[in-house]
Every structure is written in C-alpha cells, then in structure tokens.
Design an enzyme around this catalytic site. Structure first.
Site, PDB file in Angstrom:
ATOM      1  N   CYS A 138       0.813  -1.223   0.000  1.00  0.00           N
ATOM      2  CA  CYS A 138       0.000   0.000   0.000  1.00  0.00           C
ATOM      3  C   CYS A 138       0.843   1.267   0.000  1.00  0.00           C
ATOM      4  CB  CYS A 138      -0.930   0.013   1.218  1.00  0.00           C
ATOM      5  SG  CYS A 138      -0.071   0.253   2.783  1.00  0.00           S
ATOM      6  N   CYS A 187       7.891   1.030   3.986  1.00  0.00           N
ATOM      7  CA  CYS A 187       7.382   1.979   2.985  1.00  0.00           C
ATOM      8  C   CYS A 187       7.346   3.405   3.502  1.00  0.00           C
ATOM      9  CB  CYS A 187       5.999   1.562   2.492  1.00  0.00           C
ATOM     10  SG  CYS A 187       4.726   1.648   3.753  1.00  0.00           S
ATOM     11  N   CYS A 201       1.434 -11.681   2.025  1.00  0.00           N
ATOM     12  CA  CYS A 201       1.495 -11.023   3.338  1.00  0.00           C
ATOM     13  C   CYS A 201       2.487 -11.708   4.255  1.00  0.00           C
ATOM     14  CB  CYS A 201       0.115 -11.064   3.996  1.00  0.00           C
ATOM     15  SG  CYS A 201      -0.362 -12.741   4.502  1.00  0.00           S
ATOM     16  N   CYS A 203      -6.186 -13.637   2.353  1.00  0.00           N
ATOM     17  CA  CYS A 203      -6.481 -15.030   1.969  1.00  0.00           C
ATOM     18  C   CYS A 203      -6.906 -15.914   3.127  1.00  0.00           C
ATOM     19  CB  CYS A 203      -5.255 -15.681   1.351  1.00  0.00           C
ATOM     20  SG  CYS A 203      -4.573 -14.848  -0.066  1.00  0.00           S
ATOM     21  N   GLU A 235     -15.280 -20.466  -3.665  1.00  0.00           N
ATOM     22  CA  GLU A 235     -16.213 -19.347  -3.512  1.00  0.00           C
ATOM     23  C   GLU A 235     -17.349 -19.541  -2.506  1.00  0.00           C
ATOM     24  OE1 GLU A 235     -16.794 -19.744  -7.781  1.00  0.00           O
ATOM     25  OE2 GLU A 235     -16.744 -17.581  -7.897  1.00  0.00           O
TER      26      GLU A 235
HETATM   27  S1  FES Z   1      -2.585 -12.176   1.632  1.00  0.00           S
HETATM   28 FE1  FES Z   1      -2.062 -13.501   3.234  1.00  0.00          FE
HETATM   29  S2  FES Z   1      -1.723 -15.348   2.241  1.00  0.00           S
HETATM   30 FE2  FES Z   1      -2.462 -14.069   0.662  1.00  0.00          FE
HETATM   31  S1  FES Z   2       3.380  -1.394   1.975  1.00  0.00           S
HETATM   32 FE1  FES Z   2       1.599  -1.398   3.189  1.00  0.00          FE
HETATM   33  S2  FES Z   2       2.395  -0.852   5.106  1.00  0.00           S
HETATM   34 FE2  FES Z   2       4.052  -0.595   3.818  1.00  0.00          FE
END
Ligand code: FES
Ligand code: FES
Ligand SMILES: Cc1cc2nc3c(=O)[nH]c(=O)nc-3n(C[C@H](O)[C@H](O)[C@H](O)COP(=O)(O)OP(=O)(O)OC[C@H]3O[C@@H](n4cnc5c(N)ncnc54)[C@H](O)[C@@H]3O)c2cc1C
Length: 1331
Positions: A47, A77, A120, A154, A1263
């Site tokens: 982000c 970031c 993530c 996810c 889904e």
């Molecule tokens: S965003 Fe967490 S596993 Fe895909």
């Molecule tokens: S890229 Fe989302 S917190 Fe830094």
C-alpha cells in the site's frame, strides 16, 4: 552549525551486512531501497502508506545512554532511508532461508497453513519475529497486538494465529482440542486424543533458540559510542535532508527554514508526500537531538520528550501506573487505552508524540485526551522556551496550532491526576484496530471535596470538526453542579447544540458521529457513577457497567476425515499437506511478478486516468511530461497497432480513452520512463482538458430512472407468482441494498512485458488468473498471432476474480509500450490506482415482495435485482445471470420470480469477485426470509427450516438435485454449535443488559459449481518425466493462494505412485498448456485435476512393461529404462468437463455440475451505544465431498468466510458526488484484520460425503463459503432487533449491508441516536453517494 562537521555518508546494516551510501536520496524509502537497490524482494509493497504491514522489517538501534539495543517493527514503505543512519535493519531474508536454515517463525506459519498466496507472509513473519526478539514467550494478547497491522486477504488469520500461538507459554495456550482441551467443555472427551486428525503436528517444529539470532553489529555500537556529533546532510534530485546533531543547531535550522517539516516517524509527512504530492525542498530530521527523547518525572507529573515514539510513551505509562496509586494515574490510563488502539504497532514504534500532536489530525486520538487532561507542551525557538497549554486555544483549525512556524516542541507535560478526578477516553473506529477513529474523545471531571459538586470538567472530541474540539459549553453546563441525572440530561442537550456538523460534512456519517458524541458522554457518566458507587458516594443500585467487548482469540477446531485405513502412506490425497510454496513464501524467496529482476534498459509504465466522470476530452498535452528527467514516451490510443478495444456481449471497452471518458479512473494514456518515480512524475505532468457532458449517472436509482442498462436483462420464473399472491395469508415488501467490495488482493496488478527481439515475439510475465485471456488481448492489441505471445504466471499474490479482464487490458497497454520502445516495460499499479481503476464487486439493490402463510411457509416471492455495473459491461451480464440462478438458495419457494439488470453508470466498471453475484443474490433472499420471521414473530431458523428443500428436489431452472447433504450440514451445525442452548443464553444475556446485546444466526448455502458457459469446463495438462526421475507438471490453473499447485502435485503423486517431493510445478504458461480457461468458478481443481490425472495415467501405463520386468526396481530406474527403450516420457492430459447450459428463453437448464453445501452459525456481541461488535463464535459445517487436501480446503473456507465478513459488516466503498472513489487505500477502506477473527472459529467438514462429479469425489470450495460471512450480518441484525425492542420497536426493519458500526448503532435506535435530527434528503449535497 559551523562548529560541527557535516557528513553525507549514510551507514547502516542490512541483515548483518554493512551498507554505505554516499548519495542517499531523501525521497527514497527503505522499501524501494531494499527491493530495487539491494534486490531484497522478500519485503513487499502492499500500500505504501503504513496500512497493510506487507513491508514490515525489524529495525535495531543501540542507545548509548542506556547501553541497550532496541528492536522494533516498522513499515519500510514509510521509513526514509536517510533516517536509518546507524541502524541495523533485518528483513525476512535475514531471518532465515531455505539455503541456510529457516527460522521457527517461518516454519510455524508455513506448517500451520498460514500462508496461501504468501504475499502477506514475510510481513507477518517480521512482526512475529520482532515480537519474539523482545519477548521469546509472548502471550496471545502480545501476538494479536503484534499482528494487528498486518493484513492478509487469503487466510482469515486463524492459521497464522495458530502457528504463532505455539510460541506461547503452555499456560496461555490450551491444547487445541486434544485431551482436556478447554474447547471440549461439555462435550464428550471419551475419544482418545489420537483419533482426531490434526492439521499440523507441533512436535515437528524447530525450537526457538534466541542465541541463534543475528547479533547487533558491534561496529554500530562503536559508532554510537565514539562518533563526534556531525550534521548529516543528504541531497537528492528534488529534496535535501539535514539531520542536526544538537538542539541548538536544530533551533537554528528551524529559525532559518520555518517551513521545513521536522520529520520524526514520517507517518504524517510520508503519506502527504506520497499521496498528496506535497514537495518539501528541505527536511529537518531531529532524531539525533537527545533533548527530544528525555523523560523527567516531577511531583506534579512527567515530562515526556516530544521525540519519544508512541510505543515508548505507552511502555512508560504502563510502568508508571504500576508505580503509583490508581487515583494519580487516571490520565495515564486513559492515554494507555488510546495508545493501545492507535494505528498499528509498526506505526506506534516510529510515530512520535510531538509528531502526533503537531499533525493536528481532526481525529487524533491523543490530542483530546491530552487536552482534557490539562497537559501542556514545552516549546523552543530562537526566541527562547515557553510552556503552552494544550487547550481549546491550541487547536486553531485544520492542520494548524497556535505555535509559530519556527517553534519546536521539546517535551509534553502529562500531569498526575488528583484525588476526586476521573479521566476516561473513548473511541469508535471503522475497524477495532489499526484504524483512525470516527470519533474519539477525552473526558475529565474533578469533584470538589466530598464529591458533592463538579469543580472542573474537560471534554474534547476528535472527529467532530476540522480539528480537536472542546465541548466548552457542555462543560459549563456541568461545572459547579452535582453529577446527577438532571445535570447530565441538560449536558446532552447542550452538547447536541454545541457540536453541530453540517449534513454534508467531510467524512460523512454525520448522524453517527453526532450520536457517538452523546453516547461517549453517557458512557463517561456510567463510568463516573460506577466510581462514585465504589467510593460509597452513591449508595443506589450501581448503574450497568459496560464491559469492553471480549477480545481473546481462543484455539479453534478443524474437523475433517482421516484417509481410509487402506490408503498407501505415500499417497498424499486426502491429507493436510502444506501449501507447496509455503516455506519459500515465509522466507521471502517466493518470486512474484514485481520481484523479477530488472532487465537491461527496462522501462516503467504509469497510467494517466480521467478526472471526470462523463466528459469529452478536448485536449491532451504531453509536452511537459516528455521534458521531465527519465521520461521516454507517452502511449496513447493512437499508438495501438491493433485492436483498440476489448469487446464482450456486443459492447466495446476502450483500452485507452480517445475522445470521451465515462468514469473517473478511466485510463487515457500511459507514461514510460526509466524509473518508477520518473514515470509517476511524468504521469502527473500530463495535462488533459475536458468538456463535461450532461447527466452523469452514478446510483442504481439514477440508472433505473434513465433506463441506463447493459442489455439483455434476465428473468427467471417458477410457478405462478401473481396467482400465488392472491392465496397467501400475508404479503410483505422490503428492500435490501448491498454495497460493493474491493478485491484488495495484497499484490496489486503487476506485469512485465519483454520483447524477445525478433519476429514480434513477446514474453509477458503477468499476475493473472487467466493467462490465455492476457495472451489473446496482447496479440490482438499488437495485431500479431497468439503464437508470438507467451504469458507466464509463476504465482499471484491474491486475485479473487479481480485479475482477469482488467489485467488483460493493462497487459495490452503495457505491451504497446514494449512494442513501441522495443524495451522491456513493467507496470505495477500503486494501491490507490488499483482501487481506482479496476473496480470490484457489484453493489446491488434488491426489492422483494413475499407472500407467506401464518405457519411460516413462503408461497410466493417476486424479486427485482439491479446491480451497479459501472461504465463497461465486463462480466456483468454473466453476474446478473448467476444472481438469478442462486436466488432460491436453500429454499423451495413454490412460486418464485426474479428479474435482474446490470445498470450502466459513470463509475469504474465492476467485474468478477469471488462468488460472482451469488453473495449479493442470496443476501437479498435471506433478508427477505428474515423479514418474514420478524413479521410472524417467529425464530428465523424455524422459517428457514420450514422452507428448505427436502427430498428429491428441482431448482427454479428445473435442475434435479438432492438436498440431503445440505440438510445434514444444517442439522450438524445446530448440534456442533449447541444452537438451542446458546440461543437461550443469548436471550438471558439480552434481558440482563440494556446497552449490550447479543445476537445469533444460522444460515445455509447451496452453491453451484462449474461454468454455465459450457466451453469453459475444460482443462489440459502437460507432464514431463525427466531422466533422473523428477517430474514437471504443468496445467492450466494459476496458483493464487488457493493451493491448486499443491493439489495437482497430490494428484500426480497418487497417479504416478511417487512421493510429492519428486514432482515440481514451475509456472503456468501459455506455451506449455494452450487455450486455458480462467481459474475461477471454484472449478480449478475439478478440471485441472482430471487433466493432470489423465496425463499421469498415460505415463504410468507407458511405464507398465518396464515395471512388469523389474517390479522391485525404484522409480528412477524404470524411468531410465524407459528412456533407453525409447518410450516417450512426456504426455498431455485433457479433461472435457460437463456439458452445462442455461436456456434463458425457456428458463431451464443445467448450469452447474453439482452443488457445494455449507451452514454457518455465528454469535456476536454488540455495543449498542457505538455499534461496535465482536464475533464471539463461528461454527461452519461444509460438504465438500472427500477433500483432496483438508488444510487447503479449510483454508479456503476460513478465508472466504472472513472475506464475506468483510463484505457484509466492514468494507465500505465511498464515492464523492462527482464519482471519485474516496476509499483508495487501507487507511480508508477496511478489510478484516486479526481483530475481526471470531474468538472461536470452528470448521467441520461433513463426513461420509461423496461426489461422483469431481476428482476423487471432492467438491469445489473456493467461492461458496464467502456468503456465509453474512451470518455475522444476521447475528448483528438479531442483536439490533433486541436493542430496538428496548425502545419499543418491533417488527422488520431495514439494515443495509455492510452492517458497519454506523449502521448497527443507528438501527439500534437508542435514546441518543433518536435525539439526532436527520438531514432532510434533497436539502444538502451528501459527502458521499449511495451508489
Ligand atoms: S494475503 Fe495472506 S496469504 Fe495471501
Ligand atoms: S506497503 Fe503497506 S504498510 Fe508498507
Ligand atoms: C497507517 C496509519 C495509521 C494511523 N492511525 C492513527 C490513529 O489511529 N490515531 C491517531 O491519532 N493517529 C494515527 N496515525 C497518525 C500518527 O499517529 C501520526 O502520523 C504520528 O503520530 C505523527 O508522528 P511522526 O513522528 O510520524 O510525525 P512526522 O510525520 O514525522 O511529522 C508530522 C508533523 O509534525 C511536526 N513535528 C514533528 N515533531 C515535531 C516537534 N517536536 N515539534 C514541532 N513539530 C513537530 C512535523 O513538522 C510534521 O509537520 C496513523 C498514521 C498512519 C500512517
């Protein structure tokens, strides 16, 4: 300044390696430095604004004063590289790797199935790793706090939490369903523990050994101890950075540069630069000025250095509340409460106290409390020092205080509270954690001796104006009076008059915000009364104590069937095998599109989008952009050599608009430059003039009024609805509006197009669910045959339907740039651009008329659906069809009519999203069933049960099916959730509590699997066996976190009878498997699994003669022998899926191969005064036949449920009256975070279910369960109904989706919400549209 030396060399360590930068650019953030310069791509961009945690790293610093090393997590970031002089940074690569050793955090998150798409995961690893560096045996609260700022789209978080939970001390962690597990309370524990199969085995985990961690570089200690203070100066292309070494120098600098900001945590200045385009030619970084970090205690209170981070402030206050008596620390405790909920840990670790005060956010959490608590700031400038009270005079207007531009806050004085003084803080935010408050407040009252009268009172609010505001008149109405009902009821009225928000106030939610102001004062009243009762000042019955909502996430159950006894140990099918890339995802080694190394001469593409919703383009001036450094070219529609549009269902969508735009966010041209930064600056310099066209259409109502539709509209009818209405006992009409949803895949749209250099050949590396669609689009756009374009998809960082059509368009535009410049071109959308351009789930307006008998039987229903499709048709027509095909859900309504239309509006076009219209369709129907129950005053589960399909059944489109397993799910869910007893407990709770209510709901789903467009039900695979016996499988499905590659590996393993470790899946590519179908419709495993099976069986049969000859030889020797005997070791496989169809003329067909069933029971606890709620427990029973991989399937169930929870209760897209999407990042758009996970989250796979229609008797699952997130919505609605009955309101009521805190609170109709006059519709322009 002259006395000190100036330095311009930046020294830091990254993963134990020294980095020296002589030309550090002040505009460079650590994230791009890591990814682009050091090629450490494990740290992800999600982000760019501190809101998602994907970029989390650990920063370590040595503090010479205390001779200690501190470790803290931070968002790379927002961390300016220049700020990191003397720091040691650890990234996911420094924590562990498959080449050396993986770290226990990485191992446990991976093996507990906490990594799906994996985008993530490095961020999660880093947050947890930092926690363990500071506290090797954390509590669950520590873990949830540490992960609060890390988003995952996810998994639904449960498996991540369970993996991390294994680091807790045993006492904190119950035995996750094993013997004596707390979850088995009241349940039979006769079964021996080993009978319950587990998703992972804790005993395999590496122990945590803190001695194995990277040490802090001694050189940095030496540097900090011995270095003489030196001014550091760094100069970049547009910005200079000065870091003074003393307070004196800082004052001088600020005096001569009063406009230059002081950058501490950069959490305000950073987002301003990035998102608002603010440019500061000079930045002053005072982080090395020791006076700003001093803490001094006096008998009156504590002076806290303005540079202290919010985390440091929190720890300090936590320490002090233990040292001092309660009556002295009232203010400290109120601040602690705010600090624990302010931002995320990553933000609090860097954001400074002075920075928070001086940012003067309208909804700052600290300022109202500091002001109410009589705090003051100590400021310095060349004119000297002064103390300035933090009172109503301090906060002047938006972003302004009374301080002079050259004044620097040195410290903040926070006083001890006095005897007879009570201080409280309250806040309500769109999400419980990691979200700016909607309204936040600090309140203090000081009683005269004997508590008879109020001597002093302070009330400040955030979120009710352009800055922190004082409720001064309200205070006057309270002071010198007794604290009683009379005083307080006058105070509410004064407050209401005093804090008026205009109906079109920025931020919207006007009624809610005003009612929160009253509710918070009421809550303060209750707390003060409670205190006075404890002190025996009041002897009456104590008032209701409103406890905080429960928050401890408990271990959960995942129940699935063991494989049959006879199954070979080596056969992985049916076992909970870890996602095959989970470890590389957890170490940051997994490669996503933007992690691919730069190729020689590569360019970056940034798109330029329309700023008008409906206008003619009168001019496009790119001359200024072309003059900027690094800009190479600007691509417009004229440059497209081939097809300039994508066409579907007779409608065209332009790749780049030429003469007219039809929404804000429509792409007009694209700038290509040598770097990302240059391309963005070039894009910002493109000048476009417009001439507005009349009458843009934004809302569904406007579209209906103007008959603005994408044709055809669809109707589906069963029985005779009109006649049936004449014979029913009662008729009810209702409306349900449901908002859209942003995909918020963690990896934004990404692609890299590389010209091969001959015969117009291109390699396209793209994050798409449908490589063939991207290939075709690129070929048509460039006017070349498909055989010149190869699309490669290694993995996708989440997709959820959003990476099909729009990705193909973006890939086409990028390919034009690559073709024109003959250079590789990369395009990676920023989060804000992605949200603006790519659309999401269709909002829907459902109107229904329902006829029913007094015994609960629904005899007729007539439903009209309108979806907001946006400016292009995309897949809207298919979505409309699926809406109708699912409107019966689990119910056999004898007479049913549905009509559906896609409205054409001037908003960005919406597209496919997990569930493809079903979550909207059924929501309307379930709301209708709910209304029937409310009219009849009967429990809604009974009405559902009465109307449910029974025995051999037929859908409205005349498809025969058996609902038996759906009913089994229903019954089992009631038993597993202990529905009856808990419902009674809920009712008891509601009788005993006025301001908190509980609610429950149980909801079924019947979901059709496969594509109604029959040709899409096909798949192919290509399997190679190499001479060393290793196997390479390729198939048409793309890996986007759903685990399809893992399942395909399991299929190949079973069919070839070799362990999965011998099988590899490298990527999905159009040159290995051509003409693929999209990975969607929950059909990926069904189709590709059969194709892989087919190819593997062919190969296995080819080896048969060899095996016959040497049955005892190992696999490798059979393979070698086969090669020498000239047997082909490569085979394709194909699956011709079911011939499905739907005849809309006849209104009949077989659009699905079979149904997946599920039932979900949820319980919530709701704070009626604020609308805040918590999902206390969720039990889901799902029929997915025989699961190919229970861990992957349970992951899909939990992840989809949480995405549904977001859809129905949390996620709100807001558009301005001119059609601009306001919510363009995680700061404004809230997807579920760890704080939203149900406290008990149990999933049970229905046993003894078989499915003859799919591979190994399994069922599609991607889904269906998303819709079951609505059970949280209906549980909230149930709780709201209980609250309304306290105000004498009974019967059906309207609650739109999502049931946000705002909607739930207003629907509760408390005495406070009822006091707020609603703005007269039409008399003002609302801040946001109700699209
Ligand atoms: S965003 Fe967490 S596993 Fe895909
Ligand atoms: S890229 Fe989302 S917190 Fe830094
Ligand atoms: C994702 C995210 C979530 C957030 N959530 C919340 C939340 O829930 N509640 C909340 O209240 N806030 C929240 N914030 C805001 C955050 O708390 C503030 O941005 C932060 O406290 C500012 O401190 P900083 O050190 O980062 O300031 P910087 O960005 O470094 O500076 C901000 C401003 O303060 C000035 N300044 C800094 N120090 C001084 C000083 N000593 N003297 C004079 N001027 C000074 C600077 O000149 C600059 O104008 C959030 C921010 C982000 C990015």
């Amino acid at each position: 300044m002259s006395a000190v030396k100036e330095g311009n060399t930046l020294s830091l360590f990254v993963n134990g390696k020294k980095i020296t930068e002589n030309h550090a650019d002040p505009e460079t953030m650590l994230l791009s430095f890591l990814r682009e310069k050091l090629r450490l791509t494990g740290t992800k961009y999600g982000c760019g604004g501190g809101g998602c945690g994907a970029c989390t790293v650990m920063v370590s610093r040595y503090q010479p004063a205390t001779k200690t090393i501190t470790h803290y997590s931070a968002n790379a970031c927002l961390l300016p590289l220049c700020q990191l002089h003397g720091a040691a940074v650890t990234t996911v690569e420094g924590v562990g790797s498959t080449k050396t050793r993986i770290h226990p955090v990485q191992e446990r998150i991976a093996k507990a199935h906490g990594s799906q798409c994996g985008f993530c995961t490095p961020g999660m690893v880093m947050s947890m790793y930092t926690l363990l560096r500071n506290k090797p045996q954390p509590t669950m609260e520590d873990i949830t706090q540490a992960l609060a700022g890390n988003l995952c789209r996810c998994t639904g978080y449960r498996p991540i939490i369970d993996g991390c939970r294994t680091f807790c001390q045993e006492a904190d962690c119950c035995k996750a369903n094993g013997a004596n597990c707390c979850l088995n309370e009241g349940e039979s524990t006769d079964e021996p523990q080993h009978e319950t199969p587990q998703l992972f085995d804790k005993s395999e985990f590496l122990p945590l050994d803190p001695t194995q961690e990277l040490i802090f570089p001694p050189e940095l200690i030496l540097m900090a101890e011995t270095a003489s203070p030196q001014t550091l100066t760094f100069r970049g292309e547009r910005m200079s950075w000065v870091s003074p070494a003393s307070l004196e120098e800082l004052v001088q600098l600020k005096t001569s540069n009063p406009k230059a900001p002081l950058v501490m945590g950069n959490t305000n200045i950073g987002p301003d630069i990035k998102f608002k385009g603010v440019l500061h030619p000079l930045i002053i970084s005072p982080t090395r000025v020791t006076e700003l970090f001093e803490v001094t205690q006096t008998p009156q209170g504590v002076f806290v250095g303005a540079g202290c981070s919010l985390s440091e402030l929190l720890s300090l206050l936590e320490k002090l509340v233990h040292q001092f008596p309660e009556e002295k620390t009232e203010l400290f405790r109120a601040l602690i409460q705010q600090l624990r909920n302010l931002g995320s840990q990553q933000i609090r670790n860097v954001a400074s106290l002075g920075g928070n005060i001086m940012s003067v956010y309208p909804n700052s959490d600290l300022n109202p409390v500091l002001a109410a608590g009589n705090c003051k700031v100590i400021v310095i400038s060349s004119g000297g020092r002064r103390d300035v009270p933090l009172n109503q005079d301090f906060f002047v207007s938006f972003g302004k205080t009374i301080l002079k531009p050259d004044e620097i806050v040195v410290s903040v004085f926070i006083p001890f509270s006095r005897k007879g003084e009570f201080v409280r803080a309250f806040r309500q935010a769109p999400r419980k954690e990691s979200a700016f408050a909607t309204v936040t407040t600090g309140m203090r009252v000081f009683f005269s001796e004997g508590f008879r009268l109020v001597e002093d009172v302070g009330i400040y609010y955030g979120g009710l104006g352009p800055t922190t505001v004082s409720a001064a008149k309200t205070c006057t109405a309270i002071v010198t009076r007794p604290w009683d009902d009379e005083t307080l009821s006058r105070a509410y009225d004064v407050l209401l008059d005093e804090l008026v928000l205009p109906p079109s106030a920025p931020g919207g939610k006007v009624e809610f915000r005003r009612s929160l102001a009253l509710s918070f004062l009421f809550k303060f009243n209750l707390e003060v009364l409670q205190k006075l009762t404890e002190l025996n000042v009041i002897t009456d019955e104590p008032p209701e104590k409103i406890h905080p909502l429960p928050r401890e996430i408990q271990p959960s159950l995942q129940e699935f069937q063991r494989v049959s006894e006879g199954q070979n140990d080596q056969d992985p099918v049916g076992r909970p095998i870890m996602h095959r890339s989970a470890i590389s995802q957890a170490t940051g080694e997994a490669v996503y599109c933007d992690d691919l190394p730069r190729t020689d001469g590569e360019l970056f593409l940034a798109v330029v989008t329309s700023s008008r919703a409906h206008a003619k383009i009168t001019s496009l001036d790119v001359s200024e952009a072309l003059q900027l450094p690094g800009v190479v070219d600007v691509i417009t529609a004229k440059d497209i050599p081939g097809q300039k549009v994508r066409s579907a269902f007779g409608y065209d969508e332009e790749l780049l608009a030429q003469t007219e735009v039809s929404c804000i966010g429509q792409m007009i041209c694209a700038v290509v430059a040598d770097t990302r930064a240059h391309a963005k600056r070039g894009a910002a310099a493109v000048k476009i003039s417009y001439e507005d066209l009349p009458g843009p259409v934004f809302t569904i109502e406007e579209a209906i009024e103007k008959s603005s539709f994408f044709e055809p509209q669809r109707t589906l009818e069963k029985g005779n609805v009109t006649e049936a209405f004449k014979t029913v006992d009662q008729v009810y009409e209702g409306v349900m509006r449901m908002g859209g949803q942003e995909h918020f895949y963690m990896e934004t749209q990404s692609m890299l197009v590389v010209p091969v250099g001959e015969e117009t050949e291109f390699n396209v590396y793209v994050s798409t669910q449908w490589p063939t669609a991207a290939q075709e689009a690129v070929a048509e756009t460039l006017d070349i045959p498909s055989n010149r374009v190869t699309c490669h998809v290694k993995r996708i960082g989440g997709a959820f339907g959003g990476k099909v059509t729009k990705t193909a368009i973006l890939a086409s535009i990028t390919s034009v740039a690559a073709w024109k410049t003959n250079r590789a071109v990369r395009c990676v959308l920023e989060r804000g651009e992605d949200m603006l351009i790519t659309g999401g789930r269709h909002p829907i307006l459902g109107k229904y008329k329902v006829g029913f008998m007094n015994d609960g039987r629904i005899m007729a229903a007539d439903i009209q659906y309108h979806t907001n499709a946006g400016n292009a048709i995309d897949e809207s027509l298919l979505i409309v069809e699926k809406v109708l095909l699912h409107m019966d859900n689990a119910y056999n309504f004898p007479n049913l009519r549905g009509r559906a239309a896609a409205c054409r509006t001037n908003l960005p076009s919406n597209t496919a999203f997990r569930g493809f219209g079903v979550p909207q369709s059924i929501m309307v129907v379930e709301n209708m069933v709910n209304d029937v129950a409310m009219v009849l005053e009967r429990p809604v589960d009974q009405i559902r049960e009465i109307n449910m399909y029974k025995g051999p059944s037929v859908t409205p489109y005349k498809f025969e099916f058996s609902p038996e397993n759906m009913r089994r799910c229903w019954e089992e869910c009631k038993v597993k959730s202990d529905y009856g007893a808990r419902r009674r407990a809920v009712e008891r709770f509601n009788q005993q509590n006025r301001w908190k209510k509980k609610g429950m709901s149980i909801i079924p789903i019947k979901y059709g699997i496969a594509f109604a467009e029959s040709f899409l039900n096909q798949a192919a695979a290509l399997v190679h066996i190499y001479k060393d016996g290793s196997v390479l499988v390729t198939h048409g499905g793309t890996e986007m976190g759903q685990g399809i590659h893992t399942k395909m590996q399991q299929v190949a393993s079973r069919e070839l009878r070799i362990p999965p470790s011998k099988i590899y899946i490298s990527e999905t590519s159009t040159n290995t498997v051509p003409n693929t179908c999209p990975s969607g419709a929950s059909f990926g495993t069904d189709a590709n699994g059969m194709a892989v099976k087919n190819a593997c069986q062919t190969l296995y049969q080819r080896l048969e003669p060899i095996r016959q000859k040497n049955p005892k030889e190992p696999w490798e020797s059979w393979v070698r022998a086969a090669f020498f005997e000239k047997i082909s070791l490569s085979a394709t496989g194909f699956h011709r899926g079911p011939d499905l169809y739907m005849d809309w003329e006849k209104m009949e067909g077989q659009p699905y191969a079979y149904f997946t069933y599920g039932v979900c029971c949820c319980e919530v606890e709701l704070d009626c005064l604020t609308g805040d709620y918590r999902t206390v427990r969720t039990d889901i029973v799902v029929d997915i036949g025989r699961s190919v991989n229970p861990s992957v399937d349970i992951g899909q169930i939990e992840g989809a449920f949480m995405q549904g929870l977001g859809l129905y209760t949390l996620e709100e897209l807001k558009f301005s009256p001119s059609g601009l999407l306001y919510t363009r990042g995680p700061s404004q758009y809230k997807i579920p975070a760890v704080c939203d996970v149900p406290l008990r989250f149990n999933v049970y796979l229905l046993s003894d279910s078989n499915n003859p229609h799919a591979i190994y008797s399994s069922k599609g699952i991607g889904e269906p369960i998303l819709f079951l997130g609505s059970s949280v919505f209906f549980a909230i609605k149930d709780a709201v109904a209980a609250a309304r009955s306290e105000s004498g309101l009974v019967g059906p009521f309207s609650l739109d989706s999502p049931a946000t805190a705002e909607r739930a609170c207003l629907a509760c109709a408390s005495p406070f919400t009822q006091k707020i006059p609603a703005g007269k519709p039409g008399s003002f322009k609302p801040w946001a549209l109700n699209i």
